[in-house]
Design an enzyme around this catalytic site. Structure first.
Site, PDB file in Angstrom:
ATOM      1  N   LYS A 125      14.652   4.375  12.444  1.00  0.00           N
ATOM      2  CA  LYS A 125      13.406   4.839  13.053  1.00  0.00           C
ATOM      3  C   LYS A 125      12.634   3.661  13.636  1.00  0.00           C
ATOM      4  CE  LYS A 125      10.347   4.941   9.025  1.00  0.00           C
ATOM      5  NZ  LYS A 125       9.246   5.690   8.424  1.00  0.00           N
ATOM      6  N   ASP A 278      13.897   3.846   0.104  1.00  0.00           N
ATOM      7  CA  ASP A 278      13.252   2.836   0.953  1.00  0.00           C
ATOM      8  C   ASP A 278      11.866   2.435   0.468  1.00  0.00           C
ATOM      9  OD1 ASP A 278      12.221   5.328   1.636  1.00  0.00           O
ATOM     10  OD2 ASP A 278      11.797   4.731   3.700  1.00  0.00           O
ATOM     11  N   ASP A 280       9.046   4.148  -0.206  1.00  0.00           N
ATOM     12  CA  ASP A 280       7.752   4.722   0.197  1.00  0.00           C
ATOM     13  C   ASP A 280       7.315   5.907  -0.667  1.00  0.00           C
ATOM     14  OD1 ASP A 280       9.608   6.442   1.255  1.00  0.00           O
ATOM     15  OD2 ASP A 280       8.911   6.300   3.335  1.00  0.00           O
ATOM     16  N   ARG A 281       8.243   6.476  -1.433  1.00  0.00           N
ATOM     17  CA  ARG A 281       7.847   7.611  -2.293  1.00  0.00           C
ATOM     18  C   ARG A 281       7.530   7.128  -3.705  1.00  0.00           C
ATOM     19  NH1 ARG A 281      11.211  12.993  -0.924  1.00  0.00           N
ATOM     20  NH2 ARG A 281      10.942  12.881   1.331  1.00  0.00           N
ATOM     21  N   THR A 343       3.621  18.256   8.094  1.00  0.00           N
ATOM     22  CA  THR A 343       4.460  17.373   7.284  1.00  0.00           C
ATOM     23  C   THR A 343       4.953  16.194   8.126  1.00  0.00           C
ATOM     24  OG1 THR A 343       5.172  19.158   5.863  1.00  0.00           O
ATOM     25  CG2 THR A 343       6.657  17.276   6.033  1.00  0.00           C
ATOM     26  N   GLU A 363       2.959  16.395  -0.753  1.00  0.00           N
ATOM     27  CA  GLU A 363       3.644  16.948  -1.916  1.00  0.00           C
ATOM     28  C   GLU A 363       5.020  16.326  -2.112  1.00  0.00           C
ATOM     29  OE1 GLU A 363       6.559  18.717  -1.293  1.00  0.00           O
ATOM     30  OE2 GLU A 363       6.226  18.426   0.845  1.00  0.00           O
ATOM     31  N   SER A 364       5.613  15.782  -1.040  1.00  0.00           N
ATOM     32  CA  SER A 364       6.965  15.237  -1.099  1.00  0.00           C
ATOM     33  C   SER A 364       6.968  13.829  -1.708  1.00  0.00           C
ATOM     34  CB  SER A 364       7.580  15.229   0.300  1.00  0.00           C
ATOM     35  OG  SER A 364       6.742  14.523   1.198  1.00  0.00           O
ATOM     36  N   ARG A 491      12.387  25.124   2.388  1.00  0.00           N
ATOM     37  CA  ARG A 491      11.430  24.737   1.350  1.00  0.00           C
ATOM     38  C   ARG A 491      10.402  25.856   1.213  1.00  0.00           C
ATOM     39  NH1 ARG A 491      13.141  19.723   0.611  1.00  0.00           N
ATOM     40  NH2 ARG A 491      13.170  18.132   2.253  1.00  0.00           N
TER      41      ARG A 491
HETATM   42  C1  G16 Z   1       9.750  12.039   5.235  1.00  0.00           C
HETATM   43  C2  G16 Z   1       8.410  11.897   5.864  1.00  0.00           C
HETATM   44  C3  G16 Z   1       7.380  12.581   5.015  1.00  0.00           C
HETATM   45  C4  G16 Z   1       7.776  14.014   4.739  1.00  0.00           C
HETATM   46  C5  G16 Z   1       9.134  14.042   4.108  1.00  0.00           C
HETATM   47  C6  G16 Z   1       9.694  15.431   3.849  1.00  0.00           C
HETATM   48  O1  G16 Z   1       9.747  11.332   4.028  1.00  0.00           O
HETATM   49  O2  G16 Z   1       8.065  10.554   6.044  1.00  0.00           O
HETATM   50  O3  G16 Z   1       6.165  12.491   5.656  1.00  0.00           O
HETATM   51  O4  G16 Z   1       6.859  14.633   3.888  1.00  0.00           O
HETATM   52  O5  G16 Z   1      10.037  13.373   4.963  1.00  0.00           O
HETATM   53  O6  G16 Z   1      10.096  15.998   5.004  1.00  0.00           O
HETATM   54  P1  G16 Z   1      10.927  17.332   5.065  1.00  0.00           P
HETATM   55  O7  G16 Z   1      10.193  18.331   4.210  1.00  0.00           O
HETATM   56  O8  G16 Z   1      10.899  17.657   6.527  1.00  0.00           O
HETATM   57  O9  G16 Z   1      12.296  17.066   4.509  1.00  0.00           O
HETATM   58  P2  G16 Z   1      10.818  10.229   3.721  1.00  0.00           P
HETATM   59  O10 G16 Z   1      10.461   9.695   2.380  1.00  0.00           O
HETATM   60  O11 G16 Z   1      12.126  10.994   3.767  1.00  0.00           O
HETATM   61  O12 G16 Z   1      10.689   9.253   4.844  1.00  0.00           O
END
Ligand code: G16
Length: 538
Positions: A125, A278, A280-281, A343, A363-364, A491
């Protein structure tokens, strides 16, 4: 020597919720990664002579693509690349480097929480000069370039030595290999009261941090064990491995089970946390108490002024639409705005840049603030530690006290993974078609397909999830994931608000049982997907 290589477009190089994510063998096709990287450059203007940050989460194929990206940046006229040692940078650390050194932007190689290894996932990205993920206008432009590409440019030559910090040249460009942790650790020391946390540790406070075999291992070890003085062994799974040691590096109750079993037991450490592929979560748990990401956002916001970096208060809070409304209640009490966005962290960038919001969350398992333009796993852990150090109460007491003061938003997400894509699209289309007729049935007060008008740039984003809104603040939300790489993931987000403190200790799935049953019935989930139960419940 710069080479121009002839190529043809690949189908489907469309960035999703967060960049382009595909299986490793897809990325390994000749020209595949090169096409996407060239398309990023082709969609940008004015980067000649400027600095590009490059790094990734260390997953399988990371090193190869870092080398390619460096040689392509040189061939396309960047003046300098700053790359993490060994090609490593966590996503929030990359965001910080872009901002701190005023880079033009960055290329981050990651498929985040998705599994890695030769058959796992990979991703690319672009983050812009504010340190945040490319906004939709830019990702659309990149996608358009991928469909028209005819050639890419690359400097021929040997690989750059990424193993040592220092400078070297590739073509006419400087490559500076940097320590991936140092700048990030310095930023954390500016935001948090490390002395207060050290005093907490001296009082006997214990924690476990699970690096999940991914990028935050080195960051967690340097900050938690090194700078703060938690004992060696506090960080588990702390070495980043190309296949994450077989872990699925998604910090939730299912994939961080070892940590959860330990901390949720009555004899576990006071505090537990994990971060994803990575970095960030985040996952936050206390002894015997799992904190939902939605509650964590609300609690961090409510207690932010205890932390030096936020002592002057928050300008606003932002949450993604499917995230529970717990943070809204905090914003109301603090008399600040609460923004509801689609999201994707990219939607917070404008709000943070315009100083409309200070803290954001999803929430993720994502929480973060205006210190960078990505969500930030270790930031959330340190924020909690700083609050625990000031309040000297257990995580469970803080969470229960919060529910007493604000009410509890019972919340759960049900994921149906790798569903047939056509069936999933059909289910969403049928729901959309039904929307006008749902109001007034089953206690539904309103039903819509979420659309967002960005208050800063006026852009409108539509089709962001179907919401069924019930009296008293209950909700069912349906959307398809934008980060999966196989089939579709449906989801379903289920929420119920409970103001009465005597009803705050019901098991979550039981508290939501009637809404869960309704969510399956209204969307005809089993009939349309063949699934009688979700794959993952968080
Ligand atoms: C990415 C985005 C988040 C998003 C998440 C879930 O997270 O950066 O903002 O909430 O995906 O997305 P989805 O519900 O579309 O799978 P990450 O941690 O995968 O970069």
């Amino acid at each position: 020597m710069i080479e121009t290589i002839t190529t043809k477009p690949f189908e489907g190089q469309k960035p999703g919720t967060s960049g382009l994510r595909k299986k490793v063998p897809v990325f390994q096709q000749p020209h595949y990664a090169e096409n996407f990287i060239q398309s990023i450059f082709d969609a940008l203007d004015g980067y000649g002579g400027k600095t590009l940050v490059i790094g990734g989460d260390g997953r399988y194929y990371n090193t190869e693509v870092v080398q390619t990206a460096i040689r392509m940046a040189a061939a396309n006229g960047f003046g300098k690349v700053m790359a993490g040692r060994d090609g490593l940078l966590s996503t929030p650390a990359a965001s910080n480097i872009i901002r701190k050194y005023k880079a033009f932007g960055g290329i981050i190689l990651s498929a985040s929480h998705n599994p890695g290894g030769p058959d796992g996932d990979f991703g690319i990205k672009f983050n812009a000069a504010n340190g945040g993920p490319a906004p939709e206008g830019l990702t659309d432009a990149i996608y358009a370039k991928t469909r028209a590409i005819t050639s890419y440019r690359i400097v021929k030559g040997p690989d750059v030595d990424l193993g040592r910090v220092g400078s070297t040249r590739v073509g006419g460009m400087t490559v500076e290999v940097i320590d991936p942790v140092a700048d990030y650790a310095a930023l954390m020391q500016k935001l948090f009261d490390f002395d207060a946390i050290r005093a907490l540790i001296r009082s006997g406070f214990t924690m476990r941090f699970d690096g999940m075999g991914a990028i935050t291992g080195p960051y967690g070890t340097a900050i938690l064990e090194g700078l703060l003085g938690f004992p060696t062994g506090t960080v588990m799974n702390g070495i980043p491995l190309p296949d994450f040691g077989g872990h699925h590096p998604d910090p939730n109750l299912v994939h961080a089970k070892e940590l959860c079993d330990l901390v949720l037991s009555s004899t576990g450490p006071d505090f537990g946390a994990a971060s994803d592929g990575d970095g960030d979560r985040n996952l936050i748990i206390g002894r015997g108490m799992y904190v939902t990401p939605s509650d964590s956002l609300a609690i961090l916001a409510a207690n932010a002024t205890l932390v030096p970096g936020y002592k002057d208060g928050l300008s606003g809070i932002a949450r993604s639409m499917p995230t529970s409304a717990a943070a809204d209640r905090v914003a109301e009490k603090l008399r600040i705005a609460c923004y509801e966005t689609p999201t994707g962290w990219k939607f917070f960038g404008n709000l943070l840049d315009a100083k409309l919001a200070t803290i954001c969350g999803e929430e993720s398992f994502g929480t973060g603030s205006n210190h960078v333009r990505e969500k930030d796993g270790l930031w959330a852990v340190l924020m909690w530690l700083n609050i625990l150090a000031r309040r000297r109460e257990s995580v469970a007491d803080i969470v229960q006290g919060h529910w007493q003061a604000f009410g509890r938003n019972y919340y759960s997400r049900h994921d149906y993974e790798e569903v047939d894509a056509e069936a999933a699209n059909g289910l969403m289309a049928a729901l959309r078609e039904k929307l006008p007729r749902l109001k007034g049935h089953h206690g539904i007060e309103a039903a819509d397909d979420f659309a967002y008008d960005d208050p800063v740039d006026g852009s409108r984003t539509t089709g962001q999830g179907i919401r069924l809104l019930f009296a008293g603040g209950s909700r069912i939300v349906y959307r398809l994931s934008g980060t999966g790489t196989a089939g579709a993931t449906l989801r379903v987000y289920i929420e119920r608000y409970e103001a009465d403190a005597s009803r705050h200790d019901i098991e979550t799935q039981a508290a939501l049982a009637d809404l869960i049953a309704l969510s399956r019935g209204i969307a005809e989930i089993e009939e349309r997907t063949g699934r009688s139960a979700p794959t993952v419940i968080t």
